[in-house]
Design a protein around this motif. Sequence first.
Motif, PDB file in Angstrom:
ATOM      1  N   ALA A 389      -5.852 -19.705   4.612  1.00 48.56           N
ATOM      2  CA  ALA A 389      -5.979 -20.322   6.056  1.00 48.56           C
ATOM      3  C   ALA A 389      -4.824 -21.334   6.076  1.00 48.56           C
ATOM      4  O   ALA A 389      -4.256 -21.661   7.076  1.00 48.56           O
ATOM      5  N   ASP A 390      -4.230 -22.313   4.891  1.00 49.86           N
ATOM      6  CA  ASP A 390      -3.472 -23.442   4.941  1.00 49.86           C
ATOM      7  C   ASP A 390      -2.481 -23.220   4.229  1.00 49.86           C
ATOM      8  O   ASP A 390      -2.515 -23.288   2.992  1.00 49.86           O
ATOM      9  N   SER A 391      -1.157 -22.888   4.582  1.00 49.99           N
ATOM     10  CA  SER A 391      -0.189 -22.247   3.951  1.00 49.99           C
ATOM     11  C   SER A 391       0.805 -23.465   3.938  1.00 49.99           C
ATOM     12  O   SER A 391       2.232 -23.252   3.489  1.00 49.99           O
ATOM     13  N   SER A 392       0.772 -24.720   4.597  1.00 48.52           N
ATOM     14  CA  SER A 392       1.653 -25.640   5.070  1.00 48.52           C
ATOM     15  C   SER A 392       1.958 -26.275   3.479  1.00 48.52           C
ATOM     16  O   SER A 392       1.003 -26.330   2.308  1.00 48.52           O
ATOM     17  N   MET A 393       3.005 -27.164   3.422  1.00 50.00           N
ATOM     18  CA  MET A 393       3.583 -27.690   2.076  1.00 50.00           C
ATOM     19  C   MET A 393       2.886 -29.044   1.927  1.00 50.00           C
ATOM     20  O   MET A 393       3.420 -29.843   1.107  1.00 50.00           O
ATOM     21  N   LYS A 394       2.321 -29.589   2.824  1.00 49.92           N
ATOM     22  CA  LYS A 394       1.636 -30.898   2.829  1.00 49.92           C
ATOM     23  C   LYS A 394       0.566 -30.816   1.673  1.00 49.92           C
ATOM     24  O   LYS A 394       0.095 -30.066   1.564  1.00 49.92           O
ATOM     25  N   GLU A 395       0.872 -32.162   1.164  1.00 48.08           N
ATOM     26  CA  GLU A 395      -0.269 -32.221   0.008  1.00 48.08           C
ATOM     27  C   GLU A 395      -1.630 -32.376   0.351  1.00 48.08           C
ATOM     28  O   GLU A 395      -2.104 -33.067   1.491  1.00 48.08           O
ATOM     29  N   LYS A 396      -2.598 -31.545  -0.309  1.00 50.73           N
ATOM     30  CA  LYS A 396      -4.047 -31.567   0.223  1.00 50.73           C
ATOM     31  C   LYS A 396      -4.895 -31.799  -0.853  1.00 50.73           C
ATOM     32  O   LYS A 396      -4.601 -31.374  -2.094  1.00 50.73           O
ATOM     33  N   MET A 397      -5.990 -32.537  -0.684  1.00 50.70           N
ATOM     34  CA  MET A 397      -6.823 -32.881  -1.766  1.00 50.70           C
ATOM     35  C   MET A 397      -8.248 -32.198  -1.341  1.00 50.70           C
ATOM     36  O   MET A 397      -8.794 -32.549  -0.227  1.00 50.70           O
ATOM     37  N   VAL A 398      -8.748 -31.278  -2.207  1.00 57.65           N
ATOM     38  CA  VAL A 398     -10.190 -30.657  -1.761  1.00 57.65           C
ATOM     39  C   VAL A 398     -11.146 -31.177  -2.872  1.00 57.65           C
ATOM     40  O   VAL A 398     -10.804 -31.217  -3.935  1.00 57.65           O
ATOM     41  N   HIS A 399     -12.236 -31.464  -2.272  1.00 55.22           N
ATOM     42  CA  HIS A 399     -13.461 -31.910  -3.013  1.00 55.22           C
ATOM     43  C   HIS A 399     -14.405 -30.798  -3.194  1.00 55.22           C
ATOM     44  O   HIS A 399     -14.768 -29.994  -2.234  1.00 55.22           O
ATOM     45  N   ILE A 400     -14.681 -30.466  -4.331  1.00 55.35           N
ATOM     46  CA  ILE A 400     -15.685 -29.351  -4.789  1.00 55.35           C
ATOM     47  C   ILE A 400     -16.918 -29.725  -5.200  1.00 55.35           C
ATOM     48  O   ILE A 400     -16.935 -30.445  -6.253  1.00 55.35           O
ATOM     49  N   ASP A 401     -18.225 -29.639  -4.557  1.00 54.74           N
ATOM     50  CA  ASP A 401     -19.280 -30.054  -4.999  1.00 54.74           C
ATOM     51  C   ASP A 401     -19.884 -29.193  -5.979  1.00 54.74           C
ATOM     52  O   ASP A 401     -19.259 -28.351  -6.473  1.00 54.74           O
ATOM     53  N   VAL A 402     -21.086 -29.657  -6.535  1.00 53.63           N
ATOM     54  CA  VAL A 402     -21.580 -29.126  -7.740  1.00 53.63           C
ATOM     55  C   VAL A 402     -21.975 -27.597  -7.453  1.00 53.63           C
ATOM     56  O   VAL A 402     -21.765 -26.493  -8.266  1.00 53.63           O
ATOM     57  N   LEU A 403     -22.705 -27.271  -6.176  1.00 53.11           N
ATOM     58  CA  LEU A 403     -22.877 -25.869  -5.697  1.00 53.11           C
ATOM     59  C   LEU A 403     -21.804 -24.903  -5.829  1.00 53.11           C
ATOM     60  O   LEU A 403     -21.923 -23.991  -6.415  1.00 53.11           O
ATOM     61  N   THR A 404     -20.869 -25.466  -5.081  1.00 52.47           N
ATOM     62  CA  THR A 404     -19.694 -24.629  -4.998  1.00 52.47           C
ATOM     63  C   THR A 404     -18.901 -24.454  -6.342  1.00 52.47           C
ATOM     64  O   THR A 404     -18.674 -23.233  -6.835  1.00 52.47           O
ATOM     65  N   ALA A 405     -18.868 -25.273  -7.264  1.00 50.99           N
ATOM     66  CA  ALA A 405     -18.319 -25.173  -8.672  1.00 50.99           C
ATOM     67  C   ALA A 405     -19.154 -24.071  -9.393  1.00 50.99           C
ATOM     68  O   ALA A 405     -18.692 -23.167 -10.342  1.00 50.99           O
ATOM     69  N   MET A 406     -20.743 -24.242  -9.207  1.00 48.83           N
ATOM     70  CA  MET A 406     -21.463 -23.510  -9.982  1.00 48.83           C
ATOM     71  C   MET A 406     -21.341 -21.891  -9.428  1.00 48.83           C
ATOM     72  O   MET A 406     -22.041 -20.843 -10.115  1.00 48.83           O
ATOM     73  N   SER A 407     -20.989 -21.548  -8.219  1.00 48.38           N
ATOM     74  CA  SER A 407     -20.966 -20.498  -7.606  1.00 48.38           C
ATOM     75  C   SER A 407     -19.691 -19.623  -7.507  1.00 48.38           C
ATOM     76  O   SER A 407     -19.379 -18.936  -6.376  1.00 48.38           O
ATOM     77  N   GLY A 408     -18.758 -19.853  -8.534  1.00 43.07           N
ATOM     78  CA  GLY A 408     -17.571 -19.185  -8.480  1.00 43.07           C
ATOM     79  C   GLY A 408     -16.327 -19.668  -8.714  1.00 43.07           C
ATOM     80  O   GLY A 408     -15.189 -19.146  -8.856  1.00 43.07           O
ATOM     81  N   VAL A 409     -16.140 -21.218  -8.564  1.00 39.41           N
ATOM     82  CA  VAL A 409     -14.967 -21.964  -8.653  1.00 39.41           C
ATOM     83  C   VAL A 409     -14.693 -22.308 -10.089  1.00 39.41           C
ATOM     84  O   VAL A 409     -15.667 -23.012 -10.608  1.00 39.41           O
ATOM     85  N   SER A 410     -13.671 -22.118 -10.667  1.00 37.19           N
ATOM     86  CA  SER A 410     -13.108 -22.545 -11.875  1.00 37.19           C
ATOM     87  C   SER A 410     -11.766 -22.959 -11.798  1.00 37.19           C
ATOM     88  O   SER A 410     -11.189 -22.795 -10.684  1.00 37.19           O
ATOM     89  N   ARG A 411     -11.217 -23.491 -12.780  1.00 36.95           N
ATOM     90  CA  ARG A 411      -9.639 -23.796 -12.809  1.00 36.95           C
ATOM     91  C   ARG A 411      -8.764 -22.624 -12.713  1.00 36.95           C
ATOM     92  O   ARG A 411      -7.756 -22.787 -12.179  1.00 36.95           O
TER      93      ARG A 411
END
Length: 499
Positions: A389-411
């Motif tokens: 959804a966001d293809s801009s080149m502006k620096e973006k910081m995303v916080h990922i909580d525990v549930l999100t990390a446990m349900s599919g997010v990895s490095r």
Amino acid sequence: MAPPPPAPTPAARLLREYGWDLMLGSIAAFYAVMVPYTKVEESFNVQAMHDILYHNHHIEKDDHLEFPGVVPRTFIGALIIAILSSPAVLIMRVFHVPKIYSLLAVRLVLGYAILTTLRLFRVEVKRKFGRHVEAFFVVLTAIQFHVLFYSTRPLPNILALALVNLAYSFWFKGNYLRTLQALIVAAVVFRCDMILLLGTIGVALLLSRSFSLMEAIKCCISTALLCIGFTVLVDSIMWQRILWPEFEVFWFNSVLNRSSEWGTHSIHWYFTSALPRSMLVAYPLCLVGALLDRRIVPYVLPVTLFVVLYSKLPHKELRFIIAAVPMLNVSASLAANRLYNNRKKSGWNFLYVLMLGAFLVSLGYSAVSFMASYSNYPGGHALKALHEADSSMKEKMVHIDVLTAMSGVSRFCENEYPWRYSKEEDISIEEYQNRNFTYLLNEHRYVSGYECLFGVDGFSRARIQPRFPPLSLVKVPKVFAHGNTGDPGILSLDWPGCP
């Protein structure tokens, strides 16, 4: 005199030799491609493979030093799979292919390793019981969901399964000391609970006088010492302290019995829930097979005792006893083969048709299980949607909580600059508005200082309904993406909004 039959073409010979492997491999690859994300149980090996491939010798950057987990695990499996997949990952890095495809590469390499050992076992099944039993063994494995779905997932249980399959093939071949050695490697390096399977099979082999007690002791001690030395050397370097990972796991789970903190089940759960769900039609057939063909009893009995002994541990998961499924499938294949051979006889024909119907029901159950699993990784799908959804080149910081990390997010799911990520834990919902995150991915629908941009549904439960199909999946929003209201550029993008 009739002319000799024409020689088979190279393609026909290849298909005859590797057709079953192609079939199982295609199903496993389909599962991996359609459900590329991983969950918390796989997180250590997934992050370890990522760090080995992308950080190389810079151990100080590795994920396990920041998030060590409850107990340490071995790096040996991750190291082997990372080395084997490194050529493909290197090519992807050169062409700046998103890292999610590197995750797919390492998973496919793992699946190839698991199915290669399963092939070795299958070949011994064919040699011992015939090609029809081999065919039913493959078909039963194909229509079951869990073995092939898990075969590409870097769980310690699956890494151990490769060695268990190898042990089963040695067992059928009559190479009994090699059987013990394969199980010792599995227990010492990957899963300490495999010592239960080693114990039941070892006792059975001793009682059948397959080797002497002194031979077994010498073999077990020498192999165990070699494996302990290897895992201590490798893992002490990676963890930056002297340790034997599986001993610490054994101490935590069995001596302290703290695994029950993650939930408990009744003592019969493996036999009344886990095995029926994982084996499906093969579950009743394996009981029939043991009654109809006594040749399989010396093999099935120790494996069944392994599950019985494991049932003593209060914390239970299907993956803990998945190593029993291939051997139990052999017994089921013997029963299916007997029904097939007698299908034209009175009485047997009805049972044969009943078995075919059960095959179709099992296939339908596996299809439903796949659809549920597809919807079981909302965190991974949410991060992918955010990237798109966001293809801009502006620096973006995303916080990922525990549930999100446990349900599919990895490095492997992370993108390069301008994306940055934080998995900082223990941030209260009120504190988010004081932090300068661009986006949040978490389980909360409303967060002060942020606008909910979209939600991602996850599997909740299956529901029986009085129409076709009789089973439907209920999904509910589980992960929400939020944008910082102080950044007007974000809010100007086209977001679907939250349900």
